[in-house]
Design an enzyme around this catalytic site. Structure first.
Site, PDB file in Angstrom:
ATOM      1  N   LEU A 123      37.642  36.019  40.384  1.00 27.46           N
ATOM      2  CA  LEU A 123      36.937  36.217  41.651  1.00 27.46           C
ATOM      3  C   LEU A 123      36.754  34.878  42.344  1.00 27.46           C
ATOM      4  CD1 LEU A 123      34.109  38.553  40.295  1.00 27.46           C
ATOM      5  CD2 LEU A 123      36.196  39.267  41.469  1.00 27.46           C
ATOM      6  N   GLU A 124      37.028  34.854  43.634  1.00 23.21           N
ATOM      7  CA  GLU A 124      36.789  33.624  44.408  1.00 23.21           C
ATOM      8  C   GLU A 124      35.426  33.765  45.054  1.00 23.21           C
ATOM      9  OE1 GLU A 124      39.883  35.392  45.855  1.00 23.21           O
ATOM     10  OE2 GLU A 124      40.890  34.785  44.030  1.00 23.21           O
ATOM     11  N   GLY A 138      27.101  40.307  50.262  1.00 22.34           N
ATOM     12  CA  GLY A 138      27.715  39.668  51.421  1.00 22.34           C
ATOM     13  C   GLY A 138      26.688  39.315  52.490  1.00 22.34           C
ATOM     14  N   LYS A 146      30.431  43.302  47.516  1.00 19.87           N
ATOM     15  CA  LYS A 146      29.399  44.299  47.762  1.00 19.87           C
ATOM     16  C   LYS A 146      28.608  43.856  48.989  1.00 19.87           C
ATOM     17  CE  LYS A 146      27.474  46.324  44.200  1.00 19.87           C
ATOM     18  NZ  LYS A 146      28.269  47.565  44.069  1.00 19.87           N
TER      19      LYS A 146
END
Lengths: 414, 207
Positions: free
Chosen positions: B143-144, B121, B117
């Site tokens: 998720l990374e 970010g 998002k």
């Protein structure tokens, strides 16, 4: 204080030992405080233990070098008692932070305890290096209000055995609702009746007691003690059955099959226990496949004298059982503990068959009941090439539990 | 790319094939009202960080059968559970695996892309680098999460963390994914062996 030969006296060294022991204990608590607690209840228990230990350390620190031997010994005994009381609990709390545990289960189990035991109750879920699940003594005088539920470490992430926690929570409910007092009069009357009705067993034990200079009252007490403990176990089984429905029966069978374990004085015989369970299920309108316990092996008591006492106690337990069963179910209904709903179980089962979690907010008992039904219809999923499917079933159940918590939290503010 | 209404229809199984599953369910009204062409997903409670002191290095190519492998997922990483209301602090330059709170299962006619998002970010939180979701995927998305910013970031289970854009695909003869690989925790799968790579590194090709 140094002795006349220049060495410290035994009393001084003994006091120093006690101080070091308490300090080491407190150091360990500080280490534990740095652990990642998944839930606050474990931290709270640690805080209480720390306060108690700190108070003892201050008493030890304040003790003058001139204190007499008796005072030093008293403090050393207090130290022993504290360390022996709390060390196990510290280990339990430490293991409660291990990621092998199914942390998602804490929320619904705690809500159950709040309803069925005490609105202010706290719950620590942990894993133990013991074969038998949930055996930790969970009603501790020095941690009032805390329920400690421990599962066997290799399976502490397995949701399918969680219904057995219902039995352990039952021990807390037994105490908090004073069930023993509620059935005591009935039980005393039942013991008297059983003693009259079973003269052979009564006389066998009396003969042994007379040889030791004891009287009938001792026999009555032995029978009463055995019967009350047995009834507590039966109460806990009925508690788990009411709350978890069929999943309690499946989990029970999973862990205790095929029965036949040596019998202690405080448990009903293996077959009696199953009999009470099945009767309870019948009372709740549940259908249990008859083959589930068809070949259940009965347990045998260890000694002949025990056998006679147990026989009399068993008769008293059987006489009081119907009252206990009705009391248990009425109690749970009265405090608003819901039974698993068939429609919800069916819906979750449908989701599990499609390999997705339930998204509608099923209860923990409904989810785990559906899990058991799915596992059984899939033939037990024990083959090597079924390991992945079995693992995913557990994941789907745990995700369903988490989603229920999510919905409950969100809807509470809707 | 599916529109908001098409996503809502897919969730209700109006597509005619299988339904798109996202659990917990997003509200249809909310989806349609927002009118976005993606579904927002939330951060789950399980994390997996790397034990740097126990891992000298990790080979990113798959091992051949019989070859001694890298340390396992368990030995290389540490799991963390963060309850609702608590947070995980991701420091600058650090990386952790997380998972979506939602369990997804895509039908055979849908694939998807995960993106972060922009609002997160801009603080330096990079959400996802392996973004494709294949048809019939089932499970929580790993998720990374990396902090490429300059200040520590608090991330909370339950917060919106990423979004999924969905695309129609034509069901064909594609390899079926493992039906039972879905997990609720972040996963660290070992790299798969690659036959071409094996040939390239063979010291005596053709012998």
């Amino acid at each position: 204080m140094p002795s006349t030969n220049g060495l410290s006296s035994a009393k001084t060294l003994r006091l120093a030992s006690a101080r070091r022991r308490v300090r080491a204990f407190l150091d360990q608590i500080v280490e534990l405080e740095a652990a990642d607690f998944a839930h606050l209840d474990g931290e709270e228990a640690l805080t209480l233990i720390k306060a108690d230990s700190t108070a003892l350390r201050e008493l030890l620190e304040r003790m003058p070098a001139t204190a007499d031997d008796a005072s030093v010994n008293t403090m050393c005994a207090k130290t022993n008692l504290m360390v022996s009381r709390y060390t196990d609990i510290l280990g339990f709390i430490l293991r409660s932070t291990n990621v092998r545990n199914a942390f998602e289960v804490h929320f619904p189990l705690k809500r159950l305890i709040e309803k069925a035991v005490d609105p202010a109750a706290r719950l620590i879920m942990s894993s133990e290096w013991k074969f038998v699940p949930f055996t930790y003594p969970m009603t501790l005088d020095f941690l009032p209000g805390f329920a400690l539920v421990g599962g066997p470490a290799p399976e502490s992430g397995n949701l399918l055995i969680v219904p057995l926690a219902g039995h352990e929570i039952g021990h807390s409910a037994w105490r908090s609702h004073g069930v023993q007092n509620q059935i005591r009069d009935d039980l005393i009357a039942a013991v008297a009746t059983a003693l009259d009705a079973m003269p052979a067993e009564r006389d066998l034990v009396l003969k042994e007691l007379e040889a030791m200079g004891s009287a009938l009252s001792r026999l009555q007490n032995a029978v009463l003690r055995s019967a009350i403990k047995q009834l507590e176990e039966v109460f806990c089984d009925l508690f788990g059955l009411y709350v978890f429905g069929h999943s309690f029966i499946y989990a029970y069978e999973y862990f205790l099959a095929p029965g036949g374990e040596p019998r202690g004085a405080f448990y009903p015989s293996s077959r009696d226990r199953v009999g009470y369970l099945l009767d309870g299920a019948n009372s709740l309108g549940m259908t249990v496949a008859p083959e589930l316990f068809d070949t259940w092996v009965d347990s045998t008591p260890l000694a002949a004298a025990d056998h006679a006492v147990l026989a009399i106690a068993d008769a008293a337990v059987a006489a009081v059982y119907p009252t206990l069963r009705d009391l248990t179910f009425t109690l749970l209904e009265g405090v608003g503990v819901p039974k698993p709903e068939t429609a919800s179980v069916d819906r979750v089962l449908c989701a599990l068959r499609q390999h997705v979690p339930d998204g509608e907010g099923a209860s923990l008992p409904e989810i785990v009941t559906a899990g058991w039904l799915h596992l059984r219809e899939r033939g037990g999923l024990s083959l090597d090439d079924e390991a992945s499917e079995y693992q995913m079933l557990n994941e789907l159940m745990l995700k369903s539990v988490e989603v229920s918590e999510f919905k409950l939290r969100v809807d509470a503010h809707a | 790319m599916l529109s908001a209404v098409e996503i809502a229809d897919a969730l209700e199984g109006k597509d005619g094939i299988e339904r798109l599953t996202v659990v917990p369910w997003p509200e249809r009204a909310t989806l349609v009202e927002k009118g976005e062409t993606s579904i927002d997903l939330r951060l789950g409670r399980w994390f997996r960080s790397f034990k740097q002191t126990r891992t000298p290095s990790v080979s990113l190519v798959g091992r051949r059968p019989g070859e001694v492998g890298d340390p396992t997922e368990t030995s290389r990483t540490k799991q963390h559970f963060v309850p609702f209301g608590s947070n995980y602090v991701l420091h600058p330059g650090r990386f952790v695996l997380g998972a979506t709170l939602e369990w997804l299962r895509l039908p055979a006619n849908l694939s998807g892309y995960v993106t972060g998002k922009s609002s997160l970010g801009r603080h330096g939180l990079v959400i996802e680098t392996a973004a494709g979701i294949h048809p019939q995927f089932s499970g929580c998305l790993t998720l990374e999460l990396a902090n490429v910013g300059e200040v520590p970031l608090e991330i909370y289970p339950g917060m919106p963390i990423c979004q999924v854009f969905l695309h129609r695909t034509t069901p064909g003869e594609e390899r079926q994914p493992d039906r039972f690989s879905g997990r609720r925790k972040p996963m660290l799968s070992p790299p798969k062996a690659d036959a071409i790579f094996e040939r390239l590194v063979d010291p005596k090709p053709g012998v």
